[in-house]
Design a protein around this motif. Structure first.
Motif, PDB file in Angstrom:
ATOM      1  N   TRP A   1       0.854  -1.198   0.000  1.00  0.00           N
ATOM      2  CA  TRP A   1       0.000   0.000   0.000  1.00  0.00           C
ATOM      3  C   TRP A   1       0.883   1.239   0.000  1.00  0.00           C
ATOM      4  N   ARG A   2       0.616   2.149  -0.950  1.00  0.00           N
ATOM      5  CA  ARG A   2       1.428   3.353  -1.037  1.00  0.00           C
ATOM      6  C   ARG A   2       1.048   4.343   0.069  1.00  0.00           C
ATOM      7  N   MET A   3       2.064   4.886   0.695  1.00  0.00           N
ATOM      8  CA  MET A   3       1.911   5.844   1.779  1.00  0.00           C
ATOM      9  C   MET A   3       2.326   7.237   1.307  1.00  0.00           C
ATOM     10  N   PRO A   4       1.820   8.285   1.980  1.00  0.00           N
ATOM     11  CA  PRO A   4       2.154   9.656   1.556  1.00  0.00           C
ATOM     12  C   PRO A   4       3.530  10.092   2.031  1.00  0.00           C
ATOM     13  N   MET A   5       4.054  11.115   1.377  1.00  0.00           N
ATOM     14  CA  MET A   5       5.268  11.801   1.796  1.00  0.00           C
ATOM     15  C   MET A   5       5.038  13.292   1.606  1.00  0.00           C
ATOM     16  N   GLY A   6       5.916  14.114   2.166  1.00  0.00           N
ATOM     17  CA  GLY A   6       5.729  15.548   1.991  1.00  0.00           C
ATOM     18  C   GLY A   6       6.664  16.356   2.864  1.00  0.00           C
ATOM     19  N   GLN A   7       6.772  17.655   2.543  1.00  0.00           N
ATOM     20  CA  GLN A   7       7.719  18.532   3.221  1.00  0.00           C
ATOM     21  C   GLN A   7       7.434  18.672   4.705  1.00  0.00           C
ATOM     22  N   ALA A   8       6.164  18.666   5.088  1.00  0.00           N
ATOM     23  CA  ALA A   8       5.828  18.821   6.505  1.00  0.00           C
ATOM     24  C   ALA A   8       6.408  17.685   7.337  1.00  0.00           C
ATOM     25  N   TYR A   9       6.423  16.479   6.781  1.00  0.00           N
ATOM     26  CA  TYR A   9       7.029  15.348   7.479  1.00  0.00           C
ATOM     27  C   TYR A   9       8.551  15.514   7.534  1.00  0.00           C
ATOM     28  N   ASP A  10       9.131  16.002   6.440  1.00  0.00           N
ATOM     29  CA  ASP A  10      10.573  16.164   6.375  1.00  0.00           C
ATOM     30  C   ASP A  10      11.061  17.216   7.374  1.00  0.00           C
ATOM     31  N   ASP A  11      10.240  18.237   7.594  1.00  0.00           N
ATOM     32  CA  ASP A  11      10.621  19.308   8.515  1.00  0.00           C
ATOM     33  C   ASP A  11      10.791  18.800   9.941  1.00  0.00           C
ATOM     34  N   LYS A  12      10.157  17.698  10.271  1.00  0.00           N
ATOM     35  CA  LYS A  12      10.236  17.148  11.624  1.00  0.00           C
ATOM     36  C   LYS A  12      11.623  16.581  11.935  1.00  0.00           C
ATOM     37  N   LEU A  13      12.475  16.457  10.922  1.00  0.00           N
ATOM     38  CA  LEU A  13      13.813  15.891  11.117  1.00  0.00           C
ATOM     39  C   LEU A  13      14.867  16.969  11.399  1.00  0.00           C
ATOM     40  N   LYS A  14      14.473  18.226  11.491  1.00  0.00           N
ATOM     41  CA  LYS A  14      15.440  19.287  11.710  1.00  0.00           C
ATOM     42  C   LYS A  14      16.134  19.122  13.060  1.00  0.00           C
ATOM     43  N   SER A  15      17.445  19.323  13.052  1.00  0.00           N
ATOM     44  CA  SER A  15      18.255  19.193  14.267  1.00  0.00           C
ATOM     45  C   SER A  15      18.822  20.548  14.661  1.00  0.00           C
ATOM     46  N   ARG A  16      19.011  20.756  15.956  1.00  0.00           N
ATOM     47  CA  ARG A  16      19.607  21.995  16.448  1.00  0.00           C
ATOM     48  C   ARG A  16      21.112  22.021  16.213  1.00  0.00           C
ATOM     49  N   ILE A  17      21.757  20.833  16.207  1.00  0.00           N
ATOM     50  CA  ILE A  17      23.227  20.814  16.174  1.00  0.00           C
ATOM     51  C   ILE A  17      23.807  20.083  14.964  1.00  0.00           C
TER      52      ILE A  17
ATOM     53  N   GLY B   1       5.535   8.116  12.148  1.00  0.00           N
ATOM     54  CA  GLY B   1       6.894   7.603  12.264  1.00  0.00           C
ATOM     55  C   GLY B   1       7.409   6.867  11.043  1.00  0.00           C
ATOM     56  N   ALA B   2       6.551   6.108  10.376  1.00  0.00           N
ATOM     57  CA  ALA B   2       6.990   5.398   9.167  1.00  0.00           C
ATOM     58  C   ALA B   2       7.273   6.380   8.035  1.00  0.00           C
ATOM     59  N   ILE B   3       6.525   7.490   8.015  1.00  0.00           N
ATOM     60  CA  ILE B   3       6.698   8.475   6.951  1.00  0.00           C
ATOM     61  C   ILE B   3       7.964   9.293   7.181  1.00  0.00           C
ATOM     62  N   THR B   4       8.200   9.718   8.420  1.00  0.00           N
ATOM     63  CA  THR B   4       9.423  10.481   8.672  1.00  0.00           C
ATOM     64  C   THR B   4      10.657   9.627   8.443  1.00  0.00           C
ATOM     65  N   ALA B   5      10.554   8.305   8.699  1.00  0.00           N
ATOM     66  CA  ALA B   5      11.673   7.407   8.384  1.00  0.00           C
ATOM     67  C   ALA B   5      11.938   7.387   6.886  1.00  0.00           C
ATOM     68  N   ALA B   6      10.872   7.346   6.093  1.00  0.00           N
ATOM     69  CA  ALA B   6      11.023   7.379   4.638  1.00  0.00           C
ATOM     70  C   ALA B   6      11.598   8.717   4.184  1.00  0.00           C
ATOM     71  N   GLN B   7      11.153   9.809   4.816  1.00  0.00           N
ATOM     72  CA  GLN B   7      11.696  11.121   4.470  1.00  0.00           C
ATOM     73  C   GLN B   7      13.186  11.196   4.775  1.00  0.00           C
ATOM     74  N   PHE B   8      13.611  10.558   5.865  1.00  0.00           N
ATOM     75  CA  PHE B   8      15.033  10.501   6.199  1.00  0.00           C
ATOM     76  C   PHE B   8      15.802   9.811   5.072  1.00  0.00           C
TER      77      PHE B   8
END
Length: 489
Positions: free
Chosen positions: A403-419, A431-438
Motif C-alpha cells: 500500500w502506497r503511503m504519503p510523503m511531503g515537506q511537513a514530514y521532512d521538517d520534523k527531522l530538523k536538528s539543532r546541532i 513515524g513510518a513516513i518520517t523514516a522514509a523522508q530521512f
C-alpha cells in the motif's frame, strides 16, 4: 538451506490409485464434475466421493478450500483430500489450493490428481511454497513429507510451465531461512558467507570490511555496529544478465542481524523477534538467488548492510553526531532508529558506484507501519510514480499486499536538528513516513526510488496461505515480477 519438497509430474494412471500410500488430493470443479481418473477413484471408494460432492459440506467449500475424507474404504491411502478448484480459477486461487495441499502432505507421499486442470503448474507452486518447514535446530526424528506426484494429462508441458517457478521457491526459501535463523547462528560473518557462496550460481559477490567502510566514510552505518563484537560489513551482489554496460537496477537491504535497540534499549518482551531485523537484506538475497537460478536477462545489483545493534561501552549514545558517506551529519536521538542509518550509507554507495536506473530499498524499519497497515500490507514510499506503480502492479499480480503511503515537506521538517544537518527520528506521529523522508535525503536528484517498509510482513505469528507462521519471504515474488516485466531485455 531448506529445499522444496520434490514434486514430480506423471501421466495419469488410474491403476496406481488403489495402492497409493499416504494421501490423495483430487481436484473437483464447480458443480462437482470429475475427470476420468477421479471417477475411477470414486469407484474404488465405492461411491463415497460422489456422495460427498452431493453433500452440504461440499457446497460450503469456497474455491481453493479442501476437505479430508479420512481412511476411505477401498484405498490404501490414509485420506482423500477433496480440493475445490474450478477450471476458470485464477493463478492466486490455484496457489491457494496448492497451499492447502502443501500444508497437509504425508511423510508416506502425496498423489495429486489434477488431470487436465489448466492451473496445474500454479498448483504445484503453491504446494512447494506451503510445504516449507524450518527444522535445523530441532532434534529427534524429522517428519519431512514424502515426494509429491502430480498426475496430469500432459506432464511434460506442466513441468515446463512449473520450471521457472522452482527458482522463485528457492529464492523465497533462502529468504525465509535467513529470517528464521537465530542471531547466535546468523552473525554478520555467517550472513556474509552464505551470500558469498552464491558466486557458484554466477553472481559476482564482494564483501566490504570495516576498514573499507571507514575509508568510504560510512560513519552512519559503522556507528550502529560499534557496540557489537561482530564487525559490520556491506555485501555487494551483482547479476549481469542484461545488455553489457547497461545501468542496473539496485536493490538495497537493511541487515541488522540482531537489534537490542542499543543504548535506547527495547523492552524485553518480544525482543527475541529482533532476529528478523535483517529481513530487508534477506529479501534482497532471495531475489538475487532467484535471478541467478532462472538466468534473468537483466542487470541487477543487490547491496546489504550487515550490522548488529548492541549496547556496550563502545556503543553510540543518544545525542551522538555521526557523518554519513554523503557528507551530511546526523544527530542520533534514538539508537533504536538504527536501520535508516545503515540504509543511508548503503543507498548513497549504491548510487555513487553503480549509477543505477532505479533504487528499491527494503527494511523492517518501523513499528509505526505495523500500526498503520497491520501485517497484511507492506508500506510503499516513492519519489517516482512510474516505478512505484509498476511495483504495486507486480505485487498485486503475485498476491503480496502493498500500500502506497504519503510523503511531503511537513514530514521532512520534523527531522530538523539543532546541532546537525538532521535528526534520525521525527517523533512518534507519522513515524513510518518520517523514516522514509530521512531515507529520501540520501537519494540523488532524479533517481527513481521506492522504499518498502516490511516490518509487518517479513515475519508473522499465524499461518498464511503460502507459508507457516514465521518468516514469509514477502517481496521476492513481487520484485522478481517487477524485474521480469520492466527491466529484462
Amino acid at each position: 538451506m531448506s529445499h522444496p519438497v520434490p514434486i514430480q509430474f506423471q501421466a495419469v494412471d488410474a491403476e496406481v490409485l488403489a495402492k497409493a500410500p499416504g494421501r490423495i488430493a483430487v481436484l473437483v470443479a464447480e458443480g462437482g464434475s470429475l475427470g476420468l481418473a477421479a471417477r475411477k477413484l470414486d469407484k474404488l471408494m465405492r461411491g463415497a466421493l460422489v456422495r460427498y460432492l452431493g453433500s452440504e459440506a461440499f457446497a460450503k467449500l469456497k474455491p481453493g478450500e479442501a476437505q479430508d475424507l479420512a481412511w476411505p474404504a477401498g484405498l490404501a491411502a490414509e485420506a482423500v483430500q477433496v480440493v475445490r478448484l474450478d477450471k476458470r480459477a485464477d493463478a492466486a486461487t490455484a496457489r491457494k489450493a496448492g497451499g492447502v495441499i502443501g500444508k497437509a502432505l504425508s511423510k508416506a507421499g502425496t498423489l495429486v490428481l489434477a488431470e487436465a486442470h489448466p492451473r496445474a503448474a500454479e498448483l504445484s507452486f503453491g504446494i512447494a511454497m506451503r510445504a516449507y518447514d524450518f527444522t535445523p535446530h530441532k532434534t529427534g526424528e524429522k517428519t519431512s513429507p514424502g515426494p509429491v506426484t502430480l498426475m496430469v494429462n500432459a506432464p511434460e508441458a506442466v513441468a515446463a510451465a512449473a520450471g521457472p517457478m522452482a527458482a522463485l521457491v528457492e529464492g523465497v526459501f533462502f529468504t525465509r531461512d535467513l529470517v528464521n535463523e537465530p542471531a547466535n547462528v546468523l552473525t554478520t560473518f555467517d550472513f556474509a558467507a552464505r551470500l558469498a557462496a552464491m558466486h557458484e550460481l554466477g553472481l559476482e559477490v564482494e564483501i566490504l570490511e570495516e576498514d573499507q567502510l571507514l575509508h568510504l566514510g560510512m560513519g552512519a552505518l559503522l556507528g550502529v555496529g560499534m557496540g557489537s563484537e561482530t564487525p559490520s560489513k556491506v555485501v555487494v551482489m551483482q547479476w549481469h544478465g542484461g545488455k553489457k554496460g547497461e545501468a542496473p537496477l539496485a536493490l538495497v537491504g537493511k541487515g541488522v542481524v540482531f537489534d537490542t535497540g542499543g543504548i535506547s534499549i527495547k523492552p524485553a518482551a518480544g525482543m527475541e523477534e529482533m532476529t528478523m531485523d535483517m529481513g530487508g537484506a534477506a529479501v534482497v538475497a532471495g531475489v538475487m538467488r532467484t535471478l541467478a537460478m532462472r538466468k534473468a536477462k537483466a542487470n541487477v545489483v543487490g547491496l546489504v548492510g550487515l550490522v548488529e545493534n548492541m549496547p556496550d561501552g563502545r556503543a553510540q549514545r543518544p545525542g551522538d553526531v555521526v557523518k554519513s558517506m554523503k557528507g551530511d551529519t546526523i544527530e542520533v536521538i534514538n539508537t533504536d532508529a538504527e536501520g535508516r542509518l545503515v540504509l543511508a550509507d548503503v543507498l548513497w554507495y549504491a548510487q555513487d558506484r553503480f549509477k543505477p536506473k532505479g533504487v528499491i530499498d527494503l527494511a523492517t524499519l518501523t513499528g509505526a507501519i505495523i500500526v498503520a497497515l497491520g501485517h497484511e500490507n507492506t508500506g510503499v514510499f516513492s519519489n517516482d510514480d512510474a516505478l512505484c506503480d509498476a511495483f504495486l502492479k507486480a505485487a498485486a499480480a503475485e498476491g503480496e499486499g502493498a500500500w502506497r503511503m504519503p510523503m511531503g515537506q511537513a514530514y521532512d521538517d520534523k527531522l530538523k536538528s539543532r546541532i546537525a544537518d538532521m535528526m534520525n527520528v521525527g517523533g512518534r506521529d507519522g513515524g513510518a513516513i518520517t523514516a522514509a523522508q530521512f531515507l529520501k535525503r540520501f537519494i540523488q536528484p532524479d533517481m527513481p526510488w521506492v522504499h518498502l517498509d516490511i516490518a509487518g510482513t517479513a515475519l508473522v505469528k499465524a499461518d498464511t496461505t503460502l507459508a507457516p507462521k514465521g518468516a514469509t519471504g514477502w517481496g521476492v515474488l513481487a520484485l522478481n515480477r517487477l524485474i521480469a516485466d520492466r527491466f529484462e531485455a
